[in-house]
Write a protein that holds these residues in place. Sequence first.
Motif, short mmCIF file in Angstrom:
data_model
loop_
_atom_site.label_atom_id
_atom_site.label_comp_id
_atom_site.label_asym_id
_atom_site.label_seq_id
_atom_site.Cartn_x
_atom_site.Cartn_y
_atom_site.Cartn_z
N LEU A 179 -8.55 14.55 11.88
CA LEU A 179 -8.83 14.83 10.47
C LEU A 179 -7.99 13.94 9.56
O LEU A 179 -8.49 13.39 8.57
N VAL A 180 -6.72 13.75 9.92
CA VAL A 180 -5.86 12.89 9.12
C VAL A 180 -6.37 11.45 9.14
O VAL A 180 -6.44 10.78 8.10
N ARG A 181 -6.75 10.96 10.32
CA ARG A 181 -7.30 9.60 10.40
C ARG A 181 -8.59 9.48 9.61
O ARG A 181 -8.87 8.45 8.99
N GLY A 182 -9.40 10.54 9.63
CA GLY A 182 -10.63 10.52 8.85
C GLY A 182 -10.36 10.43 7.36
O GLY A 182 -11.04 9.69 6.63
N LEU A 183 -9.35 11.17 6.89
CA LEU A 183 -8.97 11.11 5.48
C LEU A 183 -8.45 9.72 5.12
O LEU A 183 -8.80 9.17 4.06
N MET A 184 -7.65 9.14 5.99
CA MET A 184 -7.10 7.82 5.72
C MET A 184 -8.20 6.76 5.68
O MET A 184 -8.20 5.86 4.82
N ALA A 185 -9.13 6.85 6.61
CA ALA A 185 -10.21 5.86 6.67
C ALA A 185 -11.11 5.92 5.45
O ALA A 185 -11.79 4.94 5.12
N ALA A 186 -11.09 7.05 4.73
CA ALA A 186 -11.98 7.22 3.58
C ALA A 186 -11.50 6.46 2.35
O ALA A 186 -12.27 6.28 1.40
N ARG B 91 0.83 -1.20 0.00
CA ARG B 91 0.00 0.00 0.00
C ARG B 91 0.87 1.25 0.00
O ARG B 91 1.93 1.28 0.61
N PRO B 92 0.43 2.30 -0.70
CA PRO B 92 1.22 3.53 -0.73
C PRO B 92 1.26 4.21 0.62
O PRO B 92 0.35 4.06 1.44
N GLU B 93 2.31 4.96 0.87
CA GLU B 93 2.45 5.69 2.11
C GLU B 93 1.57 6.93 2.07
O GLU B 93 1.53 7.65 1.07
N PHE B 94 0.85 7.17 3.14
CA PHE B 94 -0.04 8.33 3.20
C PHE B 94 0.79 9.61 3.32
O PHE B 94 1.70 9.71 4.14
N LYS B 95 0.48 10.58 2.48
CA LYS B 95 1.18 11.86 2.50
C LYS B 95 0.25 12.93 3.09
O LYS B 95 -0.90 13.07 2.66
N ILE B 96 0.76 13.66 4.05
CA ILE B 96 -0.03 14.70 4.70
C ILE B 96 -0.41 15.78 3.69
O ILE B 96 0.47 16.31 3.01
N PRO B 97 -1.69 16.10 3.54
CA PRO B 97 -2.10 17.14 2.58
C PRO B 97 -1.49 18.50 2.91
O PRO B 97 -1.21 18.82 4.07
N ASP B 98 -1.30 19.30 1.88
CA ASP B 98 -0.70 20.63 2.06
C ASP B 98 -1.52 21.51 2.99
O ASP B 98 -0.96 22.32 3.73
N PHE B 99 -2.84 21.37 2.96
CA PHE B 99 -3.67 22.29 3.75
C PHE B 99 -3.57 22.03 5.26
O PHE B 99 -4.10 22.81 6.05
N ILE B 100 -2.89 20.94 5.64
CA ILE B 100 -2.71 20.67 7.06
C ILE B 100 -1.40 21.28 7.58
O ILE B 100 -1.14 21.30 8.77
#
Length: 386
Positions: free
Chosen positions: A69-76, A13-22
């Motif tokens: 918020l990051v966990r919410g994005l990942m869970a999506a 699985r790809p590594e999750f990258k923190i979005p710029d807006f965070i």
Amino acid sequence: MDNYLTKTSETERPEFKIPDFIENMGPEQIHERMMASLPEDIDKMPGGFPFDYTMPTAAIASELVHYHLVRGLMAAFPEYAWGDWLDLHAKQAHLSRKPANKAAGSLTFIGKPGTVIPKGSMFCTAATAAGSSIDFLTDEEVVIEEEGRATAAITAFEAGKKGNVSQGTIVLAVRPISGLTSVTNLEAVTGGAEEETDDALYRRIQMEHSMQSFSYIGNDNDYIRWAKEVPGVGDCIVMPAWNGPGTVKLVLVDQNGEPANEKIIQDVYSHIVSEEDRSKRLLPTACSQLTVTAAAGLSISYICTGLIYDKDTTTLEQAAAEFERAVQQVYSEARESGTLIYNKVRSLITDLPGIVDFETFLINGEEKNIVLSKEEYPVTETVSFR
């Protein structure tokens, strides 16, 4: 940040990258903006009431952004989801996580002719200093025949890898049976597997999506997907038209990389053919014969010498265990290409945590590729790191 953002060596699985807006959302940065928004005539000095009252709010706001918020994005997204969240993605793909599987095999009984071994009789291995005994139940009632011998199928009492035991280790009856002299398993008991991991479930979700959900034309990917839906199955080799038109053979490996046992073989056949309920049949009508067998295990031994490693982060035993897990993915690739490539396996060594360098690496005593036949699957016999 928690470990859900960490990419391990076992996952594709790809590594999750923190979005710029965070970015720029740390507690100090949020608090600085909060203080800047106060009227000019308000005291903004550290230690003042406005400063002290707003700092906790800034800390909580930063936690909401950087953690929740990051966990919410990942869970999506299934690429980054875990646990129950990944199960929900699997459900959308008409899949479910495979539960832990119980090991299965057979026991041979020696005793007085006519002695009955009831179904559900419990037998076990001997307890050792390393662990407690492991229990098994008979799947059928058998009677010791005139020659003083009988054989019964058994299943581990508990699911998981713990039930995989070597031949000759199940030697005790939990409750004495009159007329029974001795008991043992003449072959290893195999097929026990833990609950399907997030990475393995994600790969099946990915396969399902790549096939655009329900495909019943019976191509190779369909058979692989159907086989892997069965608990205990680790990999599947498809041999189309192996015995003429309309015939398909599936060669199975369990989740531990071992040739599948008879129970897993039967479970896969029943899942695809569904003889008792044709409404659940997956096998295309055009296929007149499905054969399911175990892979022929090709024993592979590894020797790595002259290892240089960080003793603060790993040991030779840990490195060997990590290597054994990592090489399973290479086995899947070798099955498809027909060759276990020496250089690809060799490159795994320096990728292991804490390993700096090494001198020699041998596969079955040589520095060369291993060629596999169509029905062969590599099985790790020994790993020696020194």
